[in-house]
Design a protein around this motif. Sequence first.
Motif, PDB file in Angstrom:
ATOM      1  N   LEU A   1       0.879  -1.174   0.016  1.00 48.59           N
ATOM      2  CA  LEU A   1      -0.096   0.047  -0.047  1.00 48.59           C
ATOM      3  C   LEU A   1       0.845   1.318  -0.023  1.00 48.59           C
ATOM      4  N   ARG A   2       2.219   1.225   0.670  1.00 49.51           N
ATOM      5  CA  ARG A   2       2.931   2.282   0.604  1.00 49.51           C
ATOM      6  C   ARG A   2       3.045   2.971  -0.866  1.00 49.51           C
ATOM      7  N   SER A   3       3.290   2.135  -1.738  1.00 53.78           N
ATOM      8  CA  SER A   3       3.427   2.588  -3.307  1.00 53.78           C
ATOM      9  C   SER A   3       2.103   3.257  -3.816  1.00 53.78           C
ATOM     10  N   PHE A   4       1.115   3.196  -3.313  1.00 46.33           N
ATOM     11  CA  PHE A   4      -0.133   3.627  -3.661  1.00 46.33           C
ATOM     12  C   PHE A   4      -0.455   4.789  -2.488  1.00 46.33           C
ATOM     13  N   GLY A   5       0.281   5.090  -1.643  1.00 45.08           N
ATOM     14  CA  GLY A   5       0.176   6.472  -0.844  1.00 45.08           C
ATOM     15  C   GLY A   5      -0.826   6.204   0.048  1.00 45.08           C
ATOM     16  N   VAL A   6      -1.072   4.946   0.381  1.00 51.35           N
ATOM     17  CA  VAL A   6      -2.194   4.531   1.342  1.00 51.35           C
ATOM     18  C   VAL A   6      -1.490   4.206   2.998  1.00 51.35           C
ATOM     19  N   THR A   7      -2.269   4.747   3.827  1.00 59.55           N
ATOM     20  CA  THR A   7      -1.639   4.240   5.239  1.00 59.55           C
ATOM     21  C   THR A   7      -2.865   3.758   6.124  1.00 59.55           C
ATOM     22  N   VAL A   8      -2.765   3.018   7.073  1.00 55.00           N
ATOM     23  CA  VAL A   8      -3.758   2.391   7.816  1.00 55.00           C
ATOM     24  C   VAL A   8      -3.189   2.710   9.264  1.00 55.00           C
ATOM     25  N   GLN A   9      -4.073   3.250  10.191  1.00 52.16           N
ATOM     26  CA  GLN A   9      -3.690   3.292  11.694  1.00 52.16           C
ATOM     27  C   GLN A   9      -4.832   3.288  12.498  1.00 52.16           C
ATOM     28  N   ALA A  10      -4.786   2.313  13.530  1.00 53.84           N
ATOM     29  CA  ALA A  10      -5.827   2.099  14.365  1.00 53.84           C
ATOM     30  C   ALA A  10      -5.266   2.356  15.920  1.00 53.84           C
TER      31      ALA A  10
ATOM     32  N   ALA B   1     -12.349   1.110  26.428  1.00 56.26           N
ATOM     33  CA  ALA B   1     -12.000   0.215  27.287  1.00 56.26           C
ATOM     34  C   ALA B   1     -12.990  -0.008  28.270  1.00 56.26           C
ATOM     35  N   GLY B   2     -13.778  -0.871  28.136  1.00 53.89           N
ATOM     36  CA  GLY B   2     -14.978  -0.904  29.229  1.00 53.89           C
ATOM     37  C   GLY B   2     -15.826   0.346  29.145  1.00 53.89           C
ATOM     38  N   PRO B   3     -16.469   1.124  30.289  1.00 56.04           N
ATOM     39  CA  PRO B   3     -16.998   2.186  30.048  1.00 56.04           C
ATOM     40  C   PRO B   3     -16.314   3.616  29.682  1.00 56.04           C
ATOM     41  N   ILE B   4     -14.764   3.376  29.719  1.00 51.92           N
ATOM     42  CA  ILE B   4     -13.800   4.500  29.471  1.00 51.92           C
ATOM     43  C   ILE B   4     -13.827   4.819  27.968  1.00 51.92           C
ATOM     44  N   LYS B   5     -14.425   6.076  27.502  1.00 55.20           N
ATOM     45  CA  LYS B   5     -14.537   6.071  26.125  1.00 55.20           C
ATOM     46  C   LYS B   5     -13.958   7.216  25.717  1.00 55.20           C
ATOM     47  N   LEU B   6     -13.301   7.312  24.552  1.00 52.43           N
ATOM     48  CA  LEU B   6     -12.453   8.634  23.869  1.00 52.43           C
ATOM     49  C   LEU B   6     -13.596   9.234  23.071  1.00 52.43           C
ATOM     50  N   GLU B   7     -14.126  10.413  23.517  1.00 54.65           N
ATOM     51  CA  GLU B   7     -15.070  11.109  22.638  1.00 54.65           C
ATOM     52  C   GLU B   7     -14.649  11.710  21.551  1.00 54.65           C
ATOM     53  N   LYS B   8     -13.229  12.005  21.426  1.00 53.20           N
ATOM     54  CA  LYS B   8     -12.795  12.927  20.490  1.00 53.20           C
ATOM     55  C   LYS B   8     -12.855  12.175  18.887  1.00 53.20           C
ATOM     56  N   HIS B   9     -13.222  13.049  18.143  1.00 58.04           N
ATOM     57  CA  HIS B   9     -13.043  12.592  16.564  1.00 58.04           C
ATOM     58  C   HIS B   9     -11.609  12.450  16.322  1.00 58.04           C
ATOM     59  N   TYR B  10     -11.531  11.469  15.335  1.00 53.57           N
ATOM     60  CA  TYR B  10      -9.968  10.785  14.881  1.00 53.57           C
ATOM     61  C   TYR B  10      -9.206  12.321  14.564  1.00 53.57           C
TER      62      TYR B  10
ATOM     63  N   VAL C   1     -13.348  -1.009  22.284  1.00 56.61           N
ATOM     64  CA  VAL C   1     -13.480  -0.691  21.001  1.00 56.61           C
ATOM     65  C   VAL C   1     -12.197  -0.228  20.009  1.00 56.61           C
ATOM     66  N   VAL C   2     -11.900  -0.628  19.072  1.00 58.18           N
ATOM     67  CA  VAL C   2     -10.779  -0.007  18.307  1.00 58.18           C
ATOM     68  C   VAL C   2     -11.157   0.577  17.348  1.00 58.18           C
ATOM     69  N   SER C   3     -10.696   1.649  16.976  1.00 61.41           N
ATOM     70  CA  SER C   3     -11.175   2.514  15.893  1.00 61.41           C
ATOM     71  C   SER C   3      -9.981   2.615  14.773  1.00 61.41           C
ATOM     72  N   CYS C   4     -10.361   2.914  13.554  1.00 62.70           N
ATOM     73  CA  CYS C   4      -9.240   2.633  12.474  1.00 62.70           C
ATOM     74  C   CYS C   4      -9.677   3.730  11.181  1.00 62.70           C
ATOM     75  N   VAL C   5      -8.393   4.360  10.818  1.00 62.96           N
ATOM     76  CA  VAL C   5      -8.568   5.337   9.954  1.00 62.96           C
ATOM     77  C   VAL C   5      -7.614   5.192   8.768  1.00 62.96           C
ATOM     78  N   ALA C   6      -8.082   4.844   7.783  1.00 65.54           N
ATOM     79  CA  ALA C   6      -7.479   4.572   6.320  1.00 65.54           C
ATOM     80  C   ALA C   6      -7.218   5.965   5.659  1.00 65.54           C
ATOM     81  N   ALA C   7      -6.112   6.379   5.330  1.00 68.58           N
ATOM     82  CA  ALA C   7      -5.965   7.443   4.614  1.00 68.58           C
ATOM     83  C   ALA C   7      -5.115   7.315   3.189  1.00 68.58           C
ATOM     84  N   GLY C   8      -5.509   8.242   2.491  1.00 66.01           N
ATOM     85  CA  GLY C   8      -4.848   8.052   1.003  1.00 66.01           C
ATOM     86  C   GLY C   8      -5.421   7.140  -0.107  1.00 66.01           C
ATOM     87  N   VAL C   9      -6.596   6.715   0.247  1.00 64.10           N
ATOM     88  CA  VAL C   9      -7.498   5.647  -0.340  1.00 64.10           C
ATOM     89  C   VAL C   9      -7.995   6.366  -1.547  1.00 64.10           C
TER      90      VAL C   9
END
Length: 358
Positions: free
Chosen positions: A144-153, A158-167, A208-216
């Motif tokens: 994917l590097r050659s296409f300029g695509v990155t993936v980050q999670a 964790a349980g009731p403790i939640k990250l409210e901010k947008h990525y 919960v695991v959140s994931c962002v794929a950029a450059g797609v």
Amino acid sequence: MRNTFGRVFAITTFGESHGKGLGVIIDGCPAGVEIDEDFIRSEMQRRKPGQSKITTQRKEEDEFQILSGVFEGKSTGTPISIVILNTDQKSKDYSHIADKFRPSHADYTYHHKFGVRDYRGGGRSSARETAARVAAGAVAKLMLRSFGVTVQAYVSQAGPIKLEKHYSELDLTLTERNIVRCPDPELAEKMIAYIDEIRKDRDTVGGVVSCVAAGVPPGLGEPVFDRLHAALGHAMLSINAVKGFEYGSGFEGVQMRGSEHNDAFYKEGDRIRTRTNHSGGIQGGISNGEDIYFRVAFKPVATIMQDQESVNEAGESTVVSGKGRHDPCVVPRAVPIVEAMCALVLADFLLLNRLSKL
């Protein structure tokens, strides 16, 4: 039993938790991809057990060997095979459940389907199988590097403790700087303390695991049944302990009006973009060039260090006692697994897109 994922960039995994080892065969990787073994090793280290006080204490370095498909540091276009040997399995920890079904595990369903099961850590149903996925996902990331695509999670709950901010409000470079893999340092400390408390209670918790794929690039995905988000959902729901998947605005989007939810188009240089991204980078099942983002929910680990009511293979009532080494919360080690499966989907669809234009 199907053990293959993907159509053009396809992987087949093999092996069991307490067998001699695990591995993966990657078919369809184009020739000429630089295979950085140090990068693959770093990805494996992120998933390996025994990382910290909030992960299983099984000690596996997850060292790997590439047996084929690579010459002078580059892929040859032939199948790439990778093996990971098991070195710290303790099968005797599972002898007490040889004929018992552990609650919320695959013991009963595997026994019912196949008539035989490997009770040592769950055999093929064990999350240790994901080591092979991470190895393959690392190769997909290199492509994917050659296409300029990155993936980050990252861990967003964790349980009731939640990250409210947008990525977009987070510095994702901070994700690997703490053992829970949350990019908010203050919230990370709270998550770590909470998971450690659960561990001391001999219990487990989900997250919960959140994931962002950029450059797609726009245009990935097929109409109707092979939509890009459907493939991502399939990939994520194939991961052990996953109970839910949502992309873009997800379930929260039901509270919005169409006038709020619609992503307005505008022109930015040579690109057509959207002012908002409630669609999560996918419209009509096809990528639109914006960031693809999604969330994956993991249940509490089913093995707990407490006695639980169950039955044995004869259908008789029994008690299952938790033993062995297990994660109190799976999400810190699930981050590279989510990234790997996302990378595999995107690599496959990029190559499919190339074939459709020949």
